[in-house]
Scaffold this active site. Structure first.
Site, PDB file in Angstrom:
ATOM      1  N   THR A 180      -3.625  -5.735  -0.709  1.00  0.00           N
ATOM      2  CA  THR A 180      -3.644  -5.918  -2.166  1.00  0.00           C
ATOM      3  C   THR A 180      -4.161  -4.624  -2.803  1.00  0.00           C
ATOM      4  O   THR A 180      -3.397  -3.714  -3.059  1.00  0.00           O
ATOM      5  CB  THR A 180      -4.492  -7.138  -2.568  1.00  0.00           C
ATOM      6  N   LYS A 212      -7.032  -7.213   6.133  1.00  0.00           N
ATOM      7  CA  LYS A 212      -6.952  -6.625   4.805  1.00  0.00           C
ATOM      8  C   LYS A 212      -8.232  -6.978   4.060  1.00  0.00           C
ATOM      9  O   LYS A 212      -8.877  -7.996   4.335  1.00  0.00           O
ATOM     10  CB  LYS A 212      -5.728  -7.103   4.027  1.00  0.00           C
ATOM     11  N   THR A 229     -13.200 -11.182   0.693  1.00  0.00           N
ATOM     12  CA  THR A 229     -11.820 -11.359   0.263  1.00  0.00           C
ATOM     13  C   THR A 229     -10.984 -10.648   1.273  1.00  0.00           C
ATOM     14  O   THR A 229     -10.674  -9.487   1.124  1.00  0.00           O
ATOM     15  CB  THR A 229     -11.539 -10.773  -1.103  1.00  0.00           C
ATOM     16  N   GLU A 287     -13.227  -1.042  -3.031  1.00  0.00           N
ATOM     17  CA  GLU A 287     -12.518  -0.550  -4.209  1.00  0.00           C
ATOM     18  C   GLU A 287     -13.277   0.582  -4.895  1.00  0.00           C
ATOM     19  O   GLU A 287     -14.331   0.383  -5.484  1.00  0.00           O
ATOM     20  CB  GLU A 287     -12.279  -1.705  -5.178  1.00  0.00           C
ATOM     21  N   ASN A 323     -10.494  -3.503 -11.076  1.00  0.00           N
ATOM     22  CA  ASN A 323     -10.614  -4.932 -11.348  1.00  0.00           C
ATOM     23  C   ASN A 323     -10.349  -5.291 -12.796  1.00  0.00           C
ATOM     24  O   ASN A 323      -9.938  -6.422 -13.097  1.00  0.00           O
ATOM     25  CB  ASN A 323     -11.988  -5.422 -10.897  1.00  0.00           C
ATOM     26  N   THR A 377      -2.490  -6.420 -14.075  1.00  0.00           N
ATOM     27  CA  THR A 377      -1.502  -5.665 -14.854  1.00  0.00           C
ATOM     28  C   THR A 377      -0.776  -4.654 -13.998  1.00  0.00           C
ATOM     29  O   THR A 377      -1.141  -4.398 -12.873  1.00  0.00           O
ATOM     30  CB  THR A 377      -2.190  -4.942 -16.022  1.00  0.00           C
TER      31      THR A 377
END
Length: 392
Positions: free
Chosen positions: A146, A173, A184, A263, A387, A392
């Site tokens: 992702t 992942k 996650t 991230e 995030n 989008t």
């Protein structure tokens, strides 16, 4: 028992009897977004899932059918199929029943946006393009990504002293919504070892404690976290000690890759708690440090603000005493049992440690004999951007 681990070049694709691939279904703009793992013989399966009470439909589907053996897993990214109620489970059953493959007790695993129904037609149409004899672990690894910036896979051939061998490999992942109670994340570990089901369950849970349950990116916890271990027994070989070690290595390395890919993260940091009163308190303190936003932002700024570390330990509720506490950035001791060593010279040395991409912060509580290491990362501007724009 003496044994040797030799790396596998193609991770799960190199394990006897397992096949995998990923294709583009249109869930992402480009690249593989659905994938599969297939075994040409029935596998025993062991699994652990998120502790989030709102478990996603794929987990509920697995539990509904009480799956203990399977030979096929279908995966998708971009859509978590979570908070979709009974309809989400029905969507899985419709998708799986539409595939004309030699599947036994098939299951599905998803990751992505919460609260959106699966686009069944896209997934079914694309899955029909699967070739079950494919061995493309890279495509599969990309299909479950992702916000990940790189695929994550590890595999070994385990050579025993009697000349026999078995193979074990994993793909995972994860980059955000990572909390030390799984993360996650999705993880798929496959082996051709003839491991008993009882050992699968015990060893998977045992090794999760020091790997996937010991990492944090942002202290959040997903609805979809899943770790699967599949064993088809095709090697007809099993030796518990070597299997346990190989499994531990795979899970630990994949967990660290997840943190490293946090991230926007630039730092991979080990928080080592020693001298704790109990193992549980060692875990509690270490995990508190991995989750502290103040600690994370200090890591991002490469600021050896040891006061934030001490404060976080004290706030965690564990047994501690400032007259017994020691804090060090690698080998740079900055606080020693009530004595502040943080002069200009030590600060500069600690700052140089924090400029590294990977380092350890050790906190000796001095009140017992137990220890635990948790792994975290820094938190910077990119995390907010990723995030804020996730859908989008």
């Amino acid at each position: 028992m003496h044994f040797q681990l030799l790396p596998l070049a193609n991770s799960i694709a190199d394990v006897d009897g397992f096949f995998c691939d990923g294709v583009h279904a249109g869930l992402k703009k480009d690249g593989p977004d659905i994938g599969f793992i297939y075994s040409d013989t029935l596998c025993d399966i062991s699994a652990i899932f998120t502790s989030n009470r709102f478990q996603a439909a794929p987990i509920k589907h697995f539990q509904k059918h009480a799956i203990t053996q399977t030979n096929f897993i279908l995966t998708n990214s971009k859509n978590a199929n979570a908070m979709t109620g009974k309809a989400g489970i029905e969507d899985i059953e419709e998708i799986l029943s539409s595939l004309d493959f030699p599947m036994q007790n098939p299951l599905m695993s998803s990751t992505g946006v919460i609260g959106v129904r699966l686009t069944k037609e896209k997934i079914i149409d694309a899955a029909k393009k699967f070739h079950l004899q494919a061995k493309n672990a890279d495509n599969f690894a990309h299909s479950i990504m992702t916000t990940d910036t790189f695929p994550k896979s590890v595999g070994f051939e385990v050579h025993l002293e009697d000349g026999k061998s078995f193979r074990i490999a994993g793909v995972a992942k994860g980059a955000g919504m990572i909390d030390p109670a799984l993360a996650t994340m999705l993880c798929f570990i496959v082996t051709d070892a003839a491991i008993p089901k009882e050992d699968m369950d015990k060893l998977l849970r045992k090794n999760a404690e020091t790997s996937f349950n010991a990492i944090s990116v942002d202290g959040d916890r997903s609805t979809n976290d899943s770790v699967f271990l599949l064993a088809n027994g095709k090697s007809e070989i099993y030796e518990k000690e070597s299997f346990d070690f190989a499994l531990q290595q795979i899970m630990h390395r994949l967990a660290l890759l997840i943190v490293k890919d946090g991230e926007g993260a630039k730092k991979l940091v080990a928080f080592k708690i020693t001298g704790a009163k109990s193992k549980e308190e060692a875990k509690k303190a270490a995990k508190a440090l991995t989750n502290s936003l103040l600690v994370k932002t200090a890591l991002f700024g490469e600021d050896p603000n040891w006061g934030r570390i001490a404060s976080t330990i004290g706030a965690s509720g564990v047994t501690c005493d400032e007259e017994k506490l020691r804090i060090a950035f690698e080998d740079v001791l900055v606080y020693d049992r009530g004595e502040i060593l943080f002069n200009k010279e030590q600060e500069e040395k600690a700052h140089k440690v924090m400029q590294k991409e990977e380092f350890a912060i050790t906190c000796d509580l001095g009140v017992g004999e137990e220890n635990f290491t948790a792994y975290g990362c820094d938190l910077g501007y990119e995390y907010v951007k990723i995030n804020a724009e996730y859908r989008t």
